[in-house]
Design a protein around this motif. Sequence first.
Motif, PDB file in Angstrom:
ATOM      1  N   ALA A   1       0.839  -1.209   0.000  1.00  0.00           N
ATOM      2  CA  ALA A   1       0.000   0.000   0.000  1.00  0.00           C
ATOM      3  C   ALA A   1       0.869   1.253   0.000  1.00  0.00           C
ATOM      4  N   LEU A   2       1.921   1.248   0.829  1.00  0.00           N
ATOM      5  CA  LEU A   2       2.831   2.400   0.879  1.00  0.00           C
ATOM      6  C   LEU A   2       3.570   2.569  -0.452  1.00  0.00           C
ATOM      7  N   LEU A   3       3.960   1.457  -1.068  1.00  0.00           N
ATOM      8  CA  LEU A   3       4.623   1.532  -2.376  1.00  0.00           C
ATOM      9  C   LEU A   3       3.670   2.069  -3.430  1.00  0.00           C
ATOM     10  N   ALA A   4       2.413   1.648  -3.370  1.00  0.00           N
ATOM     11  CA  ALA A   4       1.417   2.133  -4.338  1.00  0.00           C
ATOM     12  C   ALA A   4       1.245   3.641  -4.221  1.00  0.00           C
ATOM     13  N   ILE A   5       1.185   4.145  -2.984  1.00  0.00           N
ATOM     14  CA  ILE A   5       1.041   5.588  -2.775  1.00  0.00           C
ATOM     15  C   ILE A   5       2.284   6.326  -3.277  1.00  0.00           C
ATOM     16  N   PHE A   6       3.465   5.821  -2.935  1.00  0.00           N
ATOM     17  CA  PHE A   6       4.717   6.488  -3.330  1.00  0.00           C
ATOM     18  C   PHE A   6       4.856   6.547  -4.849  1.00  0.00           C
ATOM     19  N   PHE A   7       4.677   5.424  -5.522  1.00  0.00           N
ATOM     20  CA  PHE A   7       4.882   5.393  -6.972  1.00  0.00           C
ATOM     21  C   PHE A   7       3.800   6.181  -7.718  1.00  0.00           C
ATOM     22  N   SER A   8       2.595   6.220  -7.165  1.00  0.00           N
ATOM     23  CA  SER A   8       1.555   7.028  -7.812  1.00  0.00           C
ATOM     24  C   SER A   8       1.900   8.505  -7.732  1.00  0.00           C
ATOM     25  N   PHE A   9       2.357   8.954  -6.560  1.00  0.00           N
ATOM     26  CA  PHE A   9       2.745  10.357  -6.400  1.00  0.00           C
ATOM     27  C   PHE A   9       3.970  10.675  -7.263  1.00  0.00           C
ATOM     28  N   PHE A  10       4.944   9.776  -7.286  1.00  0.00           N
ATOM     29  CA  PHE A  10       6.151   9.983  -8.082  1.00  0.00           C
ATOM     30  C   PHE A  10       5.809  10.060  -9.566  1.00  0.00           C
ATOM     31  N   GLY A  11       4.930   9.173 -10.006  1.00  0.00           N
ATOM     32  CA  GLY A  11       4.515   9.190 -11.410  1.00  0.00           C
ATOM     33  C   GLY A  11       3.807  10.469 -11.788  1.00  0.00           C
ATOM     34  N   ILE A  12       3.009  10.999 -10.864  1.00  0.00           N
ATOM     35  CA  ILE A  12       2.291  12.248 -11.123  1.00  0.00           C
ATOM     36  C   ILE A  12       3.271  13.412 -11.265  1.00  0.00           C
ATOM     37  N   VAL A  13       4.295  13.451 -10.392  1.00  0.00           N
ATOM     38  CA  VAL A  13       5.321  14.507 -10.497  1.00  0.00           C
ATOM     39  C   VAL A  13       5.985  14.457 -11.863  1.00  0.00           C
ATOM     40  N   ILE A  14       6.377  13.267 -12.305  1.00  0.00           N
ATOM     41  CA  ILE A  14       7.037  13.108 -13.604  1.00  0.00           C
ATOM     42  C   ILE A  14       6.123  13.559 -14.736  1.00  0.00           C
ATOM     43  N   TYR A  15       4.857  13.118 -14.684  1.00  0.00           N
ATOM     44  CA  TYR A  15       3.922  13.461 -15.759  1.00  0.00           C
ATOM     45  C   TYR A  15       3.676  14.967 -15.845  1.00  0.00           C
ATOM     46  N   VAL A  16       3.392  15.583 -14.682  1.00  0.00           N
ATOM     47  CA  VAL A  16       3.084  17.025 -14.687  1.00  0.00           C
ATOM     48  C   VAL A  16       4.314  17.830 -15.106  1.00  0.00           C
ATOM     49  N   ALA A  17       5.498  17.416 -14.629  1.00  0.00           N
ATOM     50  CA  ALA A  17       6.729  18.112 -15.019  1.00  0.00           C
ATOM     51  C   ALA A  17       6.942  18.017 -16.518  1.00  0.00           C
ATOM     52  N   PHE A  18       6.677  16.835 -17.087  1.00  0.00           N
ATOM     53  CA  PHE A  18       6.814  16.652 -18.542  1.00  0.00           C
ATOM     54  C   PHE A  18       5.749  17.448 -19.287  1.00  0.00           C
ATOM     55  N   ARG A  19       4.537  17.429 -18.748  1.00  0.00           N
ATOM     56  CA  ARG A  19       3.411  18.107 -19.408  1.00  0.00           C
ATOM     57  C   ARG A  19       3.617  19.614 -19.448  1.00  0.00           C
ATOM     58  N   PHE A  20       4.188  20.197 -18.384  1.00  0.00           N
ATOM     59  CA  PHE A  20       4.339  21.647 -18.309  1.00  0.00           C
ATOM     60  C   PHE A  20       5.781  22.100 -18.533  1.00  0.00           C
ATOM     61  N   LYS A  21       6.662  21.122 -18.806  1.00  0.00           N
ATOM     62  CA  LYS A  21       8.067  21.437 -19.131  1.00  0.00           C
ATOM     63  C   LYS A  21       8.747  22.232 -18.016  1.00  0.00           C
ATOM     64  N   ASN A  22       8.322  21.987 -16.777  1.00  0.00           N
ATOM     65  CA  ASN A  22       8.939  22.682 -15.643  1.00  0.00           C
ATOM     66  C   ASN A  22       8.611  21.893 -14.372  1.00  0.00           C
ATOM     67  N   TRP A  23       9.643  21.575 -13.574  1.00  0.00           N
ATOM     68  CA  TRP A  23       9.447  20.769 -12.377  1.00  0.00           C
ATOM     69  C   TRP A  23       8.596  21.467 -11.330  1.00  0.00           C
ATOM     70  N   ILE A  24       8.590  22.792 -11.308  1.00  0.00           N
ATOM     71  CA  ILE A  24       7.874  23.511 -10.266  1.00  0.00           C
ATOM     72  C   ILE A  24       6.376  23.217 -10.320  1.00  0.00           C
ATOM     73  N   TRP A  25       5.835  23.037 -11.536  1.00  0.00           N
ATOM     74  CA  TRP A  25       4.413  22.713 -11.674  1.00  0.00           C
ATOM     75  C   TRP A  25       4.127  21.337 -11.073  1.00  0.00           C
ATOM     76  N   GLY A  26       5.026  20.380 -11.336  1.00  0.00           N
ATOM     77  CA  GLY A  26       4.830  19.020 -10.824  1.00  0.00           C
ATOM     78  C   GLY A  26       4.847  18.971  -9.309  1.00  0.00           C
ATOM     79  N   PHE A  27       5.832  19.628  -8.694  1.00  0.00           N
ATOM     80  CA  PHE A  27       5.922  19.600  -7.240  1.00  0.00           C
ATOM     81  C   PHE A  27       4.766  20.378  -6.599  1.00  0.00           C
ATOM     82  N   ALA A  28       4.364  21.480  -7.219  1.00  0.00           N
ATOM     83  CA  ALA A  28       3.240  22.253  -6.685  1.00  0.00           C
ATOM     84  C   ALA A  28       1.954  21.433  -6.739  1.00  0.00           C
ATOM     85  N   GLY A  29       1.751  20.715  -7.857  1.00  0.00           N
ATOM     86  CA  GLY A  29       0.561  19.879  -8.001  1.00  0.00           C
ATOM     87  C   GLY A  29       0.528  18.755  -6.979  1.00  0.00           C
ATOM     88  N   VAL A  30       1.668  18.099  -6.777  1.00  0.00           N
ATOM     89  CA  VAL A  30       1.727  16.992  -5.820  1.00  0.00           C
ATOM     90  C   VAL A  30       1.600  17.508  -4.387  1.00  0.00           C
TER      91      VAL A  30
END
Length: 275
Positions: free
Chosen positions: A142-171
Motif C-alpha cells: 500500500a505504501l509503495l502504491a502511494i509512493f509510486f503514484s505520487f512519483f509518477g504524477i510529479v514526472i507526468y506534470v513536469a513533462f506536461r508543463f516542461k517545468n518541475w515547479i508545476w509538478g511539485f506544486a501539483g503533488v
Amino acid sequence: NMELFKTPKFNYIKYHKLFFGVSSLMALLTVVSLVYRGKNILSIDFTGGTLIQGYFEKAAVPLGEVRTALSAGGFAGADLQSVPEHNAVILRFKTQQSDADRRDVEEKLKGVFSQNFSENPFVFERVEFVGPVVGKSLLKKALLAIFFSFFGIVIYVAFRFKNWIWGFAGVFALVHDVFIATGFMAITGREISITVIAALLTLAGFSINDTIVIFDRIRENIRLRGRSNKESLEELINRSCNETLSRTIITSFTVFLVLVCLLSFGGEVLRDFSM
C-alpha cells in the motif's frame, strides 16, 4: 437570469492567508488525531486478525450486551461496530491467530452467540482471517502504491508543463488533500483498510486532475499576458481559477451525488470507501 452563467470574480489571492491558516489547522488536527489513534487506526488488513460480520434475525442487540457475552466467552478486547438499520454487528479481533486456532474461532463464536442470544439468532455473513505476515506485506504494498503514484504524477506534470515547479506544486496540493482525508477518517473513528487506500488513491486522481486543469488555464493566460502586460499575476491567477470554477463544481458535485448513493445504499463494505 443570464448573470448566473457569467464567469464569477472571486478574489482568491486576497484571502490566501486565511485559506492557508484553515489548511494548516486541518493538517494539525490530522496529525493530532493520527498520533492519538496510533496503530489502532490500521485495520486488520495491515495488522492481521479476524473480522466477523453478521446480523441478529429479530432485533438489534446493544453493543454492551454483545461485548459482555464475548468477554465471558473468551473474546475480550474485540472491536465492535453496529449497523442498527440492518441489526448487524461487525467484530474485529486484532489478536493474531495461528493456522490451527483460526479454524476454531468461527465455531467458538457461534457457540457464544447461540448460548447468549438463543431467542434472537445471530447469522454469520462474513468471516475474514488475515495473518500477520500477510498484513505486513499488504501495508508495504500500500505504501509503495502511494509512493509510486505520487512519483509518477510529479514526472507526468513536469513533462506536461516542461517545468518541475508545476509538478511539485501539483503533488503538494494532492498530498494536502489526501492527508486531510486521512485525518477525517481518523477523527471519525474509521480504520485505514485496503479499501480506504483505494479511495485515497482515487481521491488523489481527482485532485491532481482538477489541479492540472487550473494550472493549464494559468499557463495559457500567462502566455497571453505576455502579449499585453496589463494584468498583474494576482489578477491573472484569480481569473484563471474563476474561469475553471464551473468545471470544478460540476465535476465534484456529480461525483458527490454518486458517493451519497453509495454511502446510503452500498452497504457496510463500501461505507469507508464512500466516506
